[in-house]
Design a protein around this motif. Structure first.
Motif, PDB file in Angstrom:
ATOM      1  N   LYS A  60       0.866  -1.179   0.000  1.00 55.16           N
ATOM      2  CA  LYS A  60       0.000   0.000   0.000  1.00 55.16           C
ATOM      3  C   LYS A  60       0.900   1.224   0.000  1.00 55.16           C
ATOM      4  N   GLU A  61       0.564   2.175  -0.841  1.00 52.75           N
ATOM      5  CA  GLU A  61       1.410   3.364  -0.980  1.00 52.75           C
ATOM      6  C   GLU A  61       1.649   4.090   0.333  1.00 52.75           C
ATOM      7  N   ASP A  62       0.640   4.151   1.167  1.00 52.12           N
ATOM      8  CA  ASP A  62       0.780   4.912   2.404  1.00 52.12           C
ATOM      9  C   ASP A  62       1.472   4.116   3.514  1.00 52.12           C
ATOM     10  N   GLU A  63       1.901   2.883   3.225  1.00 51.72           N
ATOM     11  CA  GLU A  63       2.567   2.058   4.233  1.00 51.72           C
ATOM     12  C   GLU A  63       3.974   1.629   3.803  1.00 51.72           C
ATOM     13  N   VAL A  64       4.588   2.406   2.939  1.00 54.99           N
ATOM     14  CA  VAL A  64       5.923   2.071   2.445  1.00 54.99           C
ATOM     15  C   VAL A  64       6.936   2.024   3.592  1.00 54.99           C
ATOM     16  N   GLU A  65       6.875   2.989   4.490  1.00 57.99           N
ATOM     17  CA  GLU A  65       7.828   3.019   5.607  1.00 57.99           C
ATOM     18  C   GLU A  65       7.666   1.798   6.506  1.00 57.99           C
ATOM     19  N   ILE A  66       6.438   1.374   6.709  1.00 54.34           N
ATOM     20  CA  ILE A  66       6.194   0.179   7.527  1.00 54.34           C
ATOM     21  C   ILE A  66       6.825  -1.035   6.859  1.00 54.34           C
ATOM     22  N   LEU A  67       6.633  -1.157   5.557  1.00 54.18           N
ATOM     23  CA  LEU A  67       7.209  -2.273   4.810  1.00 54.18           C
ATOM     24  C   LEU A  67       8.732  -2.254   4.896  1.00 54.18           C
ATOM     25  N   GLU A  68       9.322  -1.088   4.720  1.00 54.83           N
ATOM     26  CA  GLU A  68      10.782  -0.971   4.819  1.00 54.83           C
ATOM     27  C   GLU A  68      11.272  -1.403   6.200  1.00 54.83           C
ATOM     28  N   ASP A  69      10.577  -0.967   7.238  1.00 60.18           N
ATOM     29  CA  ASP A  69      10.955  -1.346   8.605  1.00 60.18           C
ATOM     30  C   ASP A  69      10.830  -2.850   8.823  1.00 60.18           C
ATOM     31  N   LEU A  70       9.784  -3.446   8.269  1.00 58.52           N
ATOM     32  CA  LEU A  70       9.586  -4.888   8.428  1.00 58.52           C
ATOM     33  C   LEU A  70      10.670  -5.684   7.700  1.00 58.52           C
ATOM     34  N   ILE A  71      11.077  -5.213   6.532  1.00 58.78           N
ATOM     35  CA  ILE A  71      12.148  -5.892   5.799  1.00 58.78           C
ATOM     36  C   ILE A  71      13.444  -5.841   6.607  1.00 58.78           C
ATOM     37  N   LEU A  72      13.759  -4.670   7.132  1.00 58.85           N
ATOM     38  CA  LEU A  72      14.965  -4.541   7.958  1.00 58.85           C
ATOM     39  C   LEU A  72      14.886  -5.422   9.200  1.00 58.85           C
TER      40      LEU A  72
END
Length: 107
Positions: A60-72
């Motif tokens: 989801k476009e508005d959750e990019v930062e969450i996705l990045e944090d989860l990958i890290l």
């Protein structure tokens, strides 16, 4: 002189054991997860990323930062597991040796 030759022989033997341990660790794969399994990473024993899986619900476009944090977080989880395996194998290999506390092996 015998003591020196014996010591050198033991050093070569230990070096061979460390190499075998490193070869074994290189074949290990560790799975790290984050977000309750929404993101998972597989790392090799050499810390190379072998796989990255992301649940489609996270795109989801508005959750990019969450996705990045989860990958890290998933990567760091897998890395910590590989480091733990390395530490356990090194400890098993060096048990009984007079190694000063805090000295990291292999050199």
């Amino acid at each position: 002189m015998k003591d020196l030759l014996g010591l050198m022989g033991k050093a070569k033997e230990m070096q061979a054991k460390f190499q075998a341990m490193q070869d074994e660790i290189a074949t290990v794969e560790s799975v790290g997860q984050a977000g309750g399994g929404l993101v998972s990473v597989i790392l090799s024993g050499k810390f190379e990323m072998k796989s990255l899986k992301i649940d489609p619900s996270l795109f989801k476009e508005d959750e990019v930062e969450i996705l990045e944090d989860l990958i890290l977080a998933a990567h760091n989880d897998a890395k910590a597991k590989v480091e733990q395996i390395m530490q356990e194998k090194t400890k098993a290999l060096t048990s009984g040796l007079p190694i000063p506390p805090g000295m990291k092996l292999p050199f």
